[in-house]
Design an enzyme around this catalytic site. Structure first.
Site, PDB file in Angstrom:
ATOM      1  N   GLU A 122       4.581  -0.682   1.555  1.00 60.94           N
ATOM      2  CA  GLU A 122       4.835  -0.995   0.136  1.00 60.94           C
ATOM      3  C   GLU A 122       4.886  -2.492  -0.143  1.00 60.94           C
ATOM      4  OE1 GLU A 122       8.476   0.730  -1.266  1.00 60.94           O
ATOM      5  OE2 GLU A 122       7.992   2.734  -0.552  1.00 60.94           O
TER       6      GLU A 122
ATOM      7  N   GLU B 224       0.831  -1.209   0.000  1.00 59.86           N
ATOM      8  CA  GLU B 224       0.000   0.000   0.000  1.00 59.86           C
ATOM      9  C   GLU B 224       0.863   1.254   0.000  1.00 59.86           C
ATOM     10  OE1 GLU B 224       0.739   1.583   2.940  1.00 59.86           O
ATOM     11  OE2 GLU B 224       1.737  -0.254   3.574  1.00 59.86           O
TER      12      GLU B 224
END
Length: 355
Positions: free
Chosen positions: A320, A176
């Protein structure tokens, strides 16, 4: 493709292969090592064998999917970075400059970036998959973060990612990006765990002590305004979540239904996993928790999943999908040991006595 209604959310996940689970356990018992001496590596190989319904588990096909979106709650000053960073990081993903890009390349994994909506414009050509829902969610300090239609659309982006990643013996990693998304995740977890905001709130992108205190105050006031006690996980997600968190929820549930193992990243991804688990408890069989996030709330969060222990504890809190990607070599080694070690019989090595 699943229906655009929400009925698909509670459809049962694919069953693990009990036959291959037992075969893997038997194989581990006769490999040339003391039983249990490879610890979590043995359990990991056994789980993957059951997930993939094979005697030779594999982690060769990795699909990494980064979901990015902006959050209206950023207007409350809950992040150390400006909101423009979300769009700037999407461009960095597209150029291959982010940590997850390096990890994907290092591990020969397929990397996909999904843009669900940013305040600053993003133009990265075909590299980024644009599935724009809105420039950002609403500010959940003032109103529900998403409409029902927006929530559904966001989850279906996750479904699309899961279905496009349906590779033989593949693994799915979700990541994300979204300035202020630790505030959204903290708010969701506070409600679902029934704890205090202060038990979960952390520095996120790097807030100092005063910043963390302000962040906690903003979330606490927002939760009092929403009064979500006793509401189901989907309503909590709609009221407090982000488009990228909703996409992770949809992706996780659909992966479990398709029989794709999910490597769950840190704090925000684990909050998404908790929402998915509360909506559809059968998904838990398909989750492998990658690392213990340095965000303070992670300790409480992981306890919400029965008998689950993260593979790593390295003080990471980047997001991430980076912590999940860091586990790929370990997962591959677990598979290699399981598949390629000799048995006692093959190596003509004496087995342990019963005594």
């Amino acid at each position: 493709m699943v229906s655009t209604t929400l009925s698909w959310l509670t459809q049962a996940s694919k069953s693990l292969s009990q036959q291959h689970l037992q075969l893997a356990q038997k194989r581990q018992a006769v490999l040339t090592k003391p039983a249990g001496s490879l610890g979590a590596f043995e359990l990991l190989a056994i789980r993957l064998a059951a997930m993939q319904a094979t005697q030779r588990p594999s982690a060769d096909n990795i699909s990494i999917n980064i979901f990015a979106a902006d959050h209206g709650i950023a207007a409350e000053g809950v992040s150390a970075f400006p909101q423009a960073v979300t769009a700037e990081m999407i461009k960095n993903f597209a150029r291959g400059g982010a940590a997850i890009c390096v990890a994907a390349k290092q591990n020969s994994a397929n990397l996909h970036v999904w843009n669900l909506g940013t305040v600053a414009p993003v133009d990265c050509g075909a590299v980024v998959k644009n599935r724009i829902i809105a420039p950002q969610t609403a500010n959940f300090a003032q109103s529900p973060a998403m409409s029902s239609d927006q929530l559904n659309s966001a989850m279906l982006v996750g479904v699309e990612a899961a279905e496009s990643a349906c590779l033989p013996e593949g693994l799915f990693i979700g990541g994300e990006m979204g300035i202020a998304n630790t505030s959204a995740a903290t708010a969701i977890a506070t409600v679902l765990l029934g704890c205090n905001v202060s038990d979960l709130v952390g520095p996120g992108t790097g807030l100092n002590a005063d910043g963390v205190k302000h962040k906690a105050s903003v979330i606490d006031l927002a939760l009092k305004r929403h009064n979500l006690s006793g509401r189901d996980a989907l309503q909590v997600l709609k009221s407090l979540g982000g488009f990228e968190i909703a996409a992770l929820v949809g992706g996780y549930i659909r992966c479990a239904q398709l029989g794709i193992p999910v490597i769950v990243d840190g704090f925000i991804c684990t909050v998404a996993a908790l929402v998915a688990y509360r909506i559809n408890p059968s998904v838990l069989d398909w989750f492998i928790f990658s690392h213990q996030s340095a965000e303070p709330g992670y300790q409480l969060l992981i306890k919400a999943f029965p008998n689950q222990v993260p593979l790593l504890d390295l003080g990471m809190r980047l997001g991430e999908g980076s912590g999940a990607a860091a586990c790929i070599p370990l997962i591959r080694l677990a598979c290699a040991w399981h598949n390629d070690m000799a048995t006692f019989e093959e190596a003509a090595v004496s087995e342990q006595s019963e005594y």
